[in-house]
Structures are given as structure tokens and as C-alpha cells.
Design a protein around this motif. Structure first.
Motif, short mmCIF file in Angstrom:
data_model
loop_
_atom_site.label_atom_id
_atom_site.label_comp_id
_atom_site.label_asym_id
_atom_site.label_seq_id
_atom_site.Cartn_x
_atom_site.Cartn_y
_atom_site.Cartn_z
N LEU A 108 60.74 -7.99 0.05
CA LEU A 108 60.12 -9.31 0.05
C LEU A 108 61.10 -10.38 -0.44
N PRO A 109 60.97 -11.61 0.07
CA PRO A 109 61.79 -12.70 -0.47
C PRO A 109 61.45 -12.94 -1.93
N VAL A 110 62.41 -13.51 -2.65
CA VAL A 110 62.29 -13.68 -4.09
C VAL A 110 62.43 -15.16 -4.45
N ILE A 111 61.52 -15.65 -5.27
CA ILE A 111 61.56 -17.02 -5.78
C ILE A 111 61.94 -16.95 -7.26
N ALA A 112 63.13 -17.43 -7.59
CA ALA A 112 63.62 -17.39 -8.97
C ALA A 112 63.45 -18.75 -9.62
N VAL A 151 67.02 -14.42 -2.03
CA VAL A 151 66.64 -15.10 -3.26
C VAL A 151 66.76 -16.61 -3.08
N THR A 152 65.71 -17.32 -3.44
CA THR A 152 65.73 -18.78 -3.50
C THR A 152 65.64 -19.19 -4.96
N ILE A 153 66.57 -20.01 -5.42
CA ILE A 153 66.49 -20.52 -6.79
C ILE A 153 65.75 -21.85 -6.76
N TRP A 154 64.84 -22.02 -7.72
CA TRP A 154 63.92 -23.16 -7.72
C TRP A 154 63.72 -23.62 -9.16
N GLY A 155 63.76 -24.92 -9.37
CA GLY A 155 63.55 -25.42 -10.72
C GLY A 155 63.06 -26.86 -10.71
N GLU A 156 62.63 -27.30 -11.89
CA GLU A 156 62.14 -28.67 -12.08
C GLU A 156 62.86 -29.29 -13.26
#
Length: 553
Positions: free
Chosen positions: A144-148, A233-238
């Protein structure tokens, strides 16, 4: 940012109240996963499995304080992963309390605030852990794709326990694009972003970013055991997390080392920052306050200082809501290792990972950070603030031009498009407009225009909650569209799955280019989404970007 975090923390309680009358689901067996030679036991929660508080590095304590994160040896002992690990040591909160209150009252308010915050977000030096949330039916063959997820908090506060990754994974399942969510703790404030000549010489700058990088390496090694695909992997942040995402795109000459294939940034881009020696005054303050001034090696001395004593000293440095506001004491700086140059110079040099990305902002990014400057009430004071706090090395002509480009007319200020309303002082909306552009909007536009035509990218602007007095569509408000299961959640999970945010949610979201600088606008009212153009305050932001490129904040 802190306000939004408080709302997010309340979400589980609201969910419990809503489900109080519902019949409970049959309890599933606690899930397990094999990491090296250890069996790790998580918890079953509805349609997902949660594995919380998994160590990914050696404790950064003792001699490892103010050192690069050290990977763990192979897992060899079984352990339970059913609760979040502590956040890393937090910068004590100092609220922007009016000067009219006596100092004793101010101290009392801040003391109570910090006591409550410590209960909600307990912290400790041994804090480098990751959390994994996966669909209950995921197996090592699922791929599965991963949201980091990388949390925000001004590089001074924050932790993973605020954010319910189950919301993200549940929505991905509903959309038939199942994904795995991973969040990571990293060192913040002085523990993660100590800055000085001594730090530069020792090669131990930007430790918080190095922690994140090691967590991404952990994902590569272990996410397959949970059902994830390490190549997706997709890196995601705010906020600080989004800035971190951008800096991971710039480090190492833009070489991702296979750690991620996409990036999603909410309110954060490559910001203009100077050399790590620019933080010398804060380092020297800690050295002085902890009795290390006479040591032959002050950095080594700081490693041996009692934790409570060091925390007391850290508490004496400026917080994000101090008078200097977004000119932070602790933040990423050019260290010659993780960051070879000012991030905006790296963008110009082409040191950018060639991956699809999404970057957007809230309309009124600067409002929350302008309550600490309510004593700035005249044109001269506004210019003096810019010259003294933001741009001390810039010539007076640049300050004068910025004063022209960011006029005192209330209708031009932030919250934008609210006329003469929301003016706490004659300069509040003006300063909010400048701060929001200087740290968020202008760097985003600079980044996206520099990368136009080089890789697929999309942009957004969040204009929801505009009617909230004084803050409008404030910094962090877009997260309410995500961790409460709003429409932005759909775009996040679809992007992670397909490297394209489009699907059957809302309207078609076109890519961003300089010829067609499209932005998906999230709005209140009967039309929740629209396509707008990134063509507001063009002259002001272009001039501002050029000034900060010469004189980093």
C-alpha cells in the motif's frame, strides 16, 4: 497553529459523544507485526490497526543529546505499541498577553497554560518514536502507498499524538485507495535546532530534520511488515512540518535517496534562512544560564546539564508568540550539512527533488502571529519593526518600498477582503499581511514559479472560516479540512495513491504553471471549491522575495 491543534485534540471526544448510543463493534484481536526478531503488539480500532510509540532511534539523551540521531540495533525484544510515546521537549508557551495586565497575572496565565499543555502533550528527552496506522486487512503482500506525516508547531512545540491518523486511513479505505499513515516525533526547540559556530563546527545542526530523515529511513526498512510499499512514500506536513517537507526536497542536492516519491505541503515552503551562526545569541544565552560559560567545550558541557535546568534556560528564549514573532529563535538554518545554502538559493540552483508536489496556504497566514505586536500602532513603528526584527541588514530604501507595497489602508490588510473590519490597531492588519506573505505566501509562489514546467505540481488557497473575527482563515485552519475528514483528506490520500489529487471529489484541480497559476480555493458557503489564479499582491510578494533572498530572515 496551537488553536487548530486544540480543536484537533477535541476530535476524539466529539466522536465518542456522537457514537454514545451506537452498538459497539465486536472487539478484534490485538494485531501483531514482526520487526526483526521482535513481535510488536498494536491495537485494533474499527477498520484500522494502530502501532504507536515504536522507537526508531537510540534515545537522544546523555552523550547523545545535541548529537545526530543514532539508528537502533535490530529489534530483539517483544514489546507493546498501544500508546503514543512522549513528545520531544517543548518550548514553554508564552501567550501574547496585553501589556495592560500586571506581570504577576501574565505569569499566572502562562503557568496554567503550560501545565495544561504538559498534561495534553507530555514530553521527555527520550522521544524519537514513530506511529503506524494501517487497514486492518493489510498484510506484507498488500504493498500500500504510505503517507508520512510531519507535524507543525513552529519548530518549537508539537508531537504526533495530536493527529488521528485513523481518520486518514479510514477515508483512504472508503475511497478504495487504501493507504498506510506514519507519523514521527522529532526534536524541536533548542534540542532540535541548536545553532552557533560551535554547533556548525561539530556538524550537529538541524537535528530535528536529521531525526525526520532517519524516520524516513526506518519506513524504508520496516514499512513492508505493516503492508506498505517503501517505493510509494509521500511526505506530508503542515507549517513547520511543511517547511520540513520542502527542505527534504532540497537537501542532498535534491536526491531523495529513494525515501519518497511525492510531497504535500500545507502552509510551508523553502523559507529564506541564514547561516547557523545567526543563532549564536541564543546558544550563548543557554551556555550562560546553565553555568557552562567557563567550560573548554561548551557544547559538551550542555550535554551534561540537568534536564530541568536546561529546560528552564530554554524557557527564557523567545517563543513564536513573542514580540519578534515568526523570526524564530529555533528553526532550520544553513549548517553546511543538511542545508548547504539558503533554501531559496538552493531552489535557484536547481537542488530540488524531481517529484510531484502540492503546496498551498491559508488566506490569512499572518493573523495569529500579529497579536504580540499590538503596540505597533503607527507607520513609523511599523517600518521600525520591519527594520529591527525582520530585515536588520536591509537598506532603508527597501523598508520604505515595502511600506509602500504593504500600505496602512485597512482594506488592504489581513484578514483579507474584510474591508475596515478586524482592525485591532491601525497597523494590525498591515503587519498580518506582511508576516503572512514573508514567511508563507511569497516563499510558496517563489518555489512554484521556479519549478514551473519541471515537475507536476498543484497549489491551493484555504479561505474557509473567513468570518472568524480578527484571524479569518488563520494559519492551521486548513487542517480542519483534513483531520476532521473534510474534502482535503480526499486529495491527500488520492495524491499518495496516484501522484494526482484528482478523483470524484469536488471539481477538477488543474496543475500549476507560470502561464496558468491555478489554485484550488477552499471556500465557505454554497460553492465549497473554485479555481482561482495565483495573481494577488504580485508586486509586493515579488519585491519581498527579492529582499529576503538578499537578506534572509
Amino acid at each position: 497553529m496551537l488553536f487548530a491543534s486544540s480543536l484537533l485534540r477535541a476530535a476524539p471526544l466529539l466522536a465518542v459523544a456522537a457514537l454514545a448510543g451506537a452498538s459497539p463493534l465486536a472487539k478484534r484481536a490485538d494485531p501483531t507485526v514482526k520487526l526483526d526478531n521482535a513481535t510488536v503488539t498494536g491495537s485494533a480500532s474499527g477498520s484500522v490497526n494502530k502501532f504507536l510509540g515504536i522507537p526508531f532511534a537510540q534515545p537522544p539523551t546523555g552523550n547523545l543529546r545535541f548529537q545526530l540521531p543514532q539508528p537502533l540495533s535490530a529489534y530483539s525484544t517483544d514489546f507493546s505499541a498501544t500508546s503514543f510515546g512522549p513528545a520531544c521537549p517543548q518550548q514553554p508557551i508564552k501567550l501574547p498577553i496585553p501589556d495592560s495586565l500586571p506581570q504577576q497575572a501574565k505569569d499566572a496565565i502562562n503557568n496554567v497554560t503550560n501545565l495544561l499543555y504538559d498534561v495534553i502533550t507530555p514530553a521527555a528527552e527520550d522521544c524519537l518514536t514513530v506511529n503506524v496506522v494501517a487497514p486492518a486487512d493489510a498484510t506484507p503482500d498488500s504493498k500500500l502507498p504510505v503517507i508520512a506525516w510531519i507535524f507543525g508547531g513552529g519548530f518549537e512545540v508539537g508531537g504526533t499524538s495530536t493527529y488521528d491518523g485513523g481518520v486518514i486511513v479510514d477515508r483512504a479505505i472508503d475511497l478504495d485507495v487504501p493507504a498506510i499513515y506514519v507519523s514521527m516525533n522529532y526534536r524541536v526547540a533548542a534540542f532540535g535546532f541548536l545553532a552557533s559556530k560551535e554547533v556548525k563546527d561539530a556538524g550537529v545542526g538541524n537535528l530535528g530534520l536529521q531525526d525526520q530523515r532517519l524516520a524516513l529511513q526506518w519506513i524504508q526498512q520496516y514499512i513492508g511488515a505493516f503492508g506498505g510499499d517503501a517505493s510509494k512514500v509521500t511526505i506530508w506536513g503542515e507549517s513547520a512540518g511543511a517547511i520540513s517537507v520542502a527542505l527534504h526536497m532540497l537537501t542532498n542536492g535534491g536526491d531523495t535517496q529513494g525515501l519518497f516519491r511525492g510531497a504535500f505541503m500545507n502552509s510551508g515552503s523553502p523559507i529564506p534562512v541564514g547561516d547557523i551562526t545567526e543563532g549564536q545569541q541564543y546558544y550563548d544565552y543557554l551556555v550562560d544560564q546553565t553555568g557552562c560559560s567557563g567550560a573548554s567545550d561548551t557544547l559538551d558541557c550542555l550535554r551534561g546539564v540537568d534536564y530541568d535546568e536546561l529546560m528552564k534556560a530554554v524557557g527564557g528564549t523567545p517563543f513564536i508568540f513573542s514580540y519578534q514573532s515568526l523570526v524564530l529563535a529555533w528553526l532550520p538554518r544553513v549548517d553546511g550539512v543538511f542545508l548547504k545554502d539558503d533554501p531559496q538559493n538552493l531552489v535557484t540552483q536547481g537542488s530540488v527533488a524531481n517529484v510531484p508536489f502540492i503546496s498551498g496556504d491559508c488566506d490569512d497566514e499572518g493573523t495569529l502571529f500579529s497579536f504580540s505586536t499590538l503596540n505597533v500602532t503607527s507607520d513609523d513603528q511599523w517600518s521600525d519593526y520591519l527594520q529591527t526584527i525582520y530585515l536588520p541588514k536591509a537598506p532603508g530604501a527597501d523598508i520604505s518600498q515595502l511600506a509602500t507595497l504593504y500600505p496602512s489602508d485597512l482594506s488592504d490588510g489581513s484578514p483579507f477582503n474584510t474591508g475596515i473590519a478586524n482592525a485591532l490597531t491601525p497597523e494590525f492588519k498591515r503587519l498580518a499581511a506582511f508576516q503572512g506573505d514573508a514567511v508563507f505566501q511569497a516563499p510558496r509562489r517563489y518555489f512554484m514559479q521556479a519549478q514551473s514546467g519541471k515537475q507536476p505540481m498543484w497549489s491551493f488557497i484555504n479561505k474557509r472560516l473567513k468570518a472568524i473575527p480578527f484571524v479569518g482563515s488563520f494559519h492551521g485552519s486548513d487542517l480542519l479540512n483534513v483531520f476532521f475528514g473534510g474534502d482535503m483528506t480526499d486529495y491527500v490520500v488520492r495524491f499518495a495513491a496516484n501522484l494526482d489529487p484528482n478523483g470524484d471529489t469536488g471539481i477538477s484541480w488543474p496543475k500549476y504553471t507560470t502561464d496558468a497559476p491555478n489554485m484550488l480555493a477552499f471556500q465557505d458557503g454554497f460553492t465549497p471549491q473554485a479555481i482561482e489564479q495565483d495573481n494577488y499582491r504580485v508586486d509586493a510578494m515579488q519585491y519581498l522575495a527579492n529582499v529576503t533572498l538578499q537578506f534572509p530572515i
